[in-house]
Write a protein that holds these residues in place. Sequence first.
Motif, PDB file in Angstrom:
ATOM      1  N   ASP A  88      27.929  45.876  42.265  1.00  0.00           N
ATOM      2  CA  ASP A  88      27.130  46.252  41.096  1.00  0.00           C
ATOM      3  C   ASP A  88      25.662  46.407  41.485  1.00  0.00           C
ATOM      4  N   VAL A  89      25.185  45.523  42.351  1.00  0.00           N
ATOM      5  CA  VAL A  89      23.802  45.608  42.822  1.00  0.00           C
ATOM      6  C   VAL A  89      23.582  46.905  43.589  1.00  0.00           C
ATOM      7  N   VAL A  90      24.535  47.241  44.443  1.00  0.00           N
ATOM      8  CA  VAL A  90      24.454  48.491  45.201  1.00  0.00           C
ATOM      9  C   VAL A  90      24.423  49.684  44.245  1.00  0.00           C
ATOM     10  N   ALA A  91      25.272  49.645  43.228  1.00  0.00           N
ATOM     11  CA  ALA A  91      25.306  50.735  42.243  1.00  0.00           C
ATOM     12  C   ALA A  91      23.988  50.837  41.488  1.00  0.00           C
ATOM     13  N   ASP A  92      23.400  49.691  41.122  1.00  0.00           N
ATOM     14  CA  ASP A  92      22.101  49.695  40.439  1.00  0.00           C
ATOM     15  C   ASP A  92      21.040  50.349  41.307  1.00  0.00           C
ATOM     16  N   CYS A  93      21.006  49.954  42.576  1.00  0.00           N
ATOM     17  CA  CYS A  93      20.013  50.507  43.501  1.00  0.00           C
ATOM     18  C   CYS A  93      20.196  52.016  43.653  1.00  0.00           C
ATOM     19  N   PHE A  94      21.438  52.440  43.840  1.00  0.00           N
ATOM     20  CA  PHE A  94      21.660  53.867  44.040  1.00  0.00           C
ATOM     21  C   PHE A  94      21.281  54.667  42.793  1.00  0.00           C
ATOM     22  N   THR A  95      21.640  54.160  41.624  1.00  0.00           N
ATOM     23  CA  THR A  95      21.310  54.868  40.380  1.00  0.00           C
ATOM     24  C   THR A  95      19.805  55.040  40.247  1.00  0.00           C
ATOM     25  N   TYR A  96      19.059  53.971  40.506  1.00  0.00           N
ATOM     26  CA  TYR A  96      17.602  54.061  40.390  1.00  0.00           C
ATOM     27  C   TYR A  96      17.005  54.954  41.480  1.00  0.00           C
ATOM     28  N   PHE A  97      17.402  54.724  42.719  1.00  0.00           N
ATOM     29  CA  PHE A  97      16.849  55.513  43.825  1.00  0.00           C
ATOM     30  C   PHE A  97      17.149  57.002  43.642  1.00  0.00           C
ATOM     31  N   ALA A  98      18.371  57.309  43.237  1.00  0.00           N
ATOM     32  CA  ALA A  98      18.753  58.709  43.041  1.00  0.00           C
ATOM     33  C   ALA A  98      17.952  59.335  41.909  1.00  0.00           C
ATOM     34  N   SER A  99      17.662  58.551  40.856  1.00  0.00           N
ATOM     35  CA  SER A  99      16.871  59.092  39.741  1.00  0.00           C
ATOM     36  C   SER A  99      15.466  59.462  40.185  1.00  0.00           C
ATOM     37  N   VAL A 100      14.918  58.704  41.136  1.00  0.00           N
ATOM     38  CA  VAL A 100      13.603  59.034  41.694  1.00  0.00           C
ATOM     39  C   VAL A 100      13.687  60.326  42.502  1.00  0.00           C
ATOM     40  N   CYS A 101      14.725  60.432  43.316  1.00  0.00           N
ATOM     41  CA  CYS A 101      14.882  61.605  44.185  1.00  0.00           C
ATOM     42  C   CYS A 101      15.125  62.881  43.384  1.00  0.00           C
ATOM     43  N   GLU A 102      15.683  62.736  42.184  1.00  0.00           N
ATOM     44  CA  GLU A 102      16.007  63.913  41.371  1.00  0.00           C
ATOM     45  C   GLU A 102      14.799  64.503  40.658  1.00  0.00           C
ATOM     46  N   LYS A 103      13.677  63.792  40.653  1.00  0.00           N
ATOM     47  CA  LYS A 103      12.479  64.336  40.004  1.00  0.00           C
ATOM     48  C   LYS A 103      12.023  65.596  40.734  1.00  0.00           C
ATOM     49  N   GLU A 104      11.523  66.542  39.980  1.00  0.00           N
ATOM     50  CA  GLU A 104      11.162  67.850  40.531  1.00  0.00           C
ATOM     51  C   GLU A 104      10.232  67.732  41.734  1.00  0.00           C
ATOM     52  N   GLU A 105       9.258  66.849  41.650  1.00  0.00           N
ATOM     53  CA  GLU A 105       8.284  66.737  42.738  1.00  0.00           C
ATOM     54  C   GLU A 105       8.839  66.058  43.988  1.00  0.00           C
ATOM     55  N   HIS A 106      10.052  65.480  43.866  1.00  0.00           N
ATOM     56  CA  HIS A 106      10.627  64.748  45.000  1.00  0.00           C
ATOM     57  C   HIS A 106      11.854  65.426  45.618  1.00  0.00           C
ATOM     58  N   ARG A 107      12.341  66.473  45.035  1.00  0.00           N
ATOM     59  CA  ARG A 107      13.642  67.025  45.437  1.00  0.00           C
ATOM     60  C   ARG A 107      13.683  67.512  46.876  1.00  0.00           C
ATOM     61  N   ARG A 108      12.553  67.896  47.419  1.00  0.00           N
ATOM     62  CA  ARG A 108      12.530  68.374  48.798  1.00  0.00           C
ATOM     63  C   ARG A 108      12.019  67.314  49.788  1.00  0.00           C
ATOM     64  N   LYS A 109      11.796  66.116  49.281  1.00  0.00           N
ATOM     65  CA  LYS A 109      11.291  65.044  50.132  1.00  0.00           C
ATOM     66  C   LYS A 109      12.418  64.399  50.936  1.00  0.00           C
ATOM     67  N   ARG A 110      12.112  64.008  52.146  1.00  0.00           N
ATOM     68  CA  ARG A 110      13.057  63.203  52.919  1.00  0.00           C
ATOM     69  C   ARG A 110      13.067  61.803  52.330  1.00  0.00           C
ATOM     70  N   LYS A 111      14.180  61.111  52.444  1.00  0.00           N
ATOM     71  CA  LYS A 111      14.349  59.814  51.803  1.00  0.00           C
ATOM     72  C   LYS A 111      14.966  58.805  52.775  1.00  0.00           C
ATOM     73  N   PHE A 112      14.345  57.642  52.820  1.00  0.00           N
ATOM     74  CA  PHE A 112      14.733  56.602  53.763  1.00  0.00           C
ATOM     75  C   PHE A 112      14.918  55.265  53.040  1.00  0.00           C
ATOM     76  N   LEU A 113      15.808  54.437  53.575  1.00  0.00           N
ATOM     77  CA  LEU A 113      16.024  53.085  53.084  1.00  0.00           C
ATOM     78  C   LEU A 113      15.327  52.095  54.014  1.00  0.00           C
ATOM     79  N   LEU A 114      14.802  51.021  53.447  1.00  0.00           N
ATOM     80  CA  LEU A 114      14.250  49.925  54.244  1.00  0.00           C
ATOM     81  C   LEU A 114      14.799  48.628  53.685  1.00  0.00           C
ATOM     82  N   GLY A 115      15.619  47.938  54.481  1.00  0.00           N
ATOM     83  CA  GLY A 115      16.263  46.724  53.997  1.00  0.00           C
ATOM     84  C   GLY A 115      15.986  45.530  54.881  1.00  0.00           C
ATOM     85  N   GLU A 116      15.707  44.388  54.245  1.00  0.00           N
ATOM     86  CA  GLU A 116      15.470  43.140  54.962  1.00  0.00           C
ATOM     87  C   GLU A 116      16.573  42.143  54.644  1.00  0.00           C
TER      88      GLU A 116
END
Length: 226
Positions: A88-116
């Motif tokens: 569920d935590v993974v799903a929450d993260c993906f839903t939020y992260f994907a919503s950021v990436c879907e914004k018009e100003e971000h659609r062509r941006k490269r996207k990286f994860l950083l996990g500790e």
Amino acid sequence: MANDDIKYQEEYISNARGLNLFTCRWSPSNYDPKALIFLCHGYAMECSISMRGTGTRLAKAGFAVHGVDYEGHGKSSGLQGYISNLNDVVADCFTYFASVCEKEEHRRKRKFLLGESMGGAIALMLHRKEPTFWDGAILVAPMCKIVEEMKPSPMVITILSKLSNVIPTWKIIPNEDIIDRAIKSQEWREEVRNNPYCYKGRPRLKTGYEIFMASLDIESNLEKFI
């Protein structure tokens, strides 16, 4: 780049289970970021304070940095230190992260994860969920393998599984001071201890079981992440 050139913002969102999740972001204020970086914090930690240094440095380097506190962590809703289902935590993260990436100003941006730590495991699980979605990942001491001497027997695992469904929130897992074990810098240890949003109690039974099973799963499937 001075701190005045960095824009910091906070926002609450709702997840599929009706919990309010805290999100934060750092970005250059005077120009378009060159890429997006998504933070996955460790167990008992949070983003806005404990990962502020990381977010600030990356924003100074020209990246837009987004973080979310998991349920039961930091400023998000839920029982403190409790994770009922790591998927569920993974799903929450993906839903939020994907919503950021879907914004018009971000659609062509490269996207990286950083996990500790546990966030490293979550980053790996996010990658496995949508392998072609991400352009890369940075893992800091990722929780992807349990040393043999610390692995419980199959019988103990079975007992833990059954108990975690009966008394999931009990803080009954004995452990050494996780801050002393995980953090070498005395200054950083004190900062975490003084952070009211970092969970400092004993691990709850279901949380410990979820983390343990995720570690076993990742360890047995590491070749899929290479």
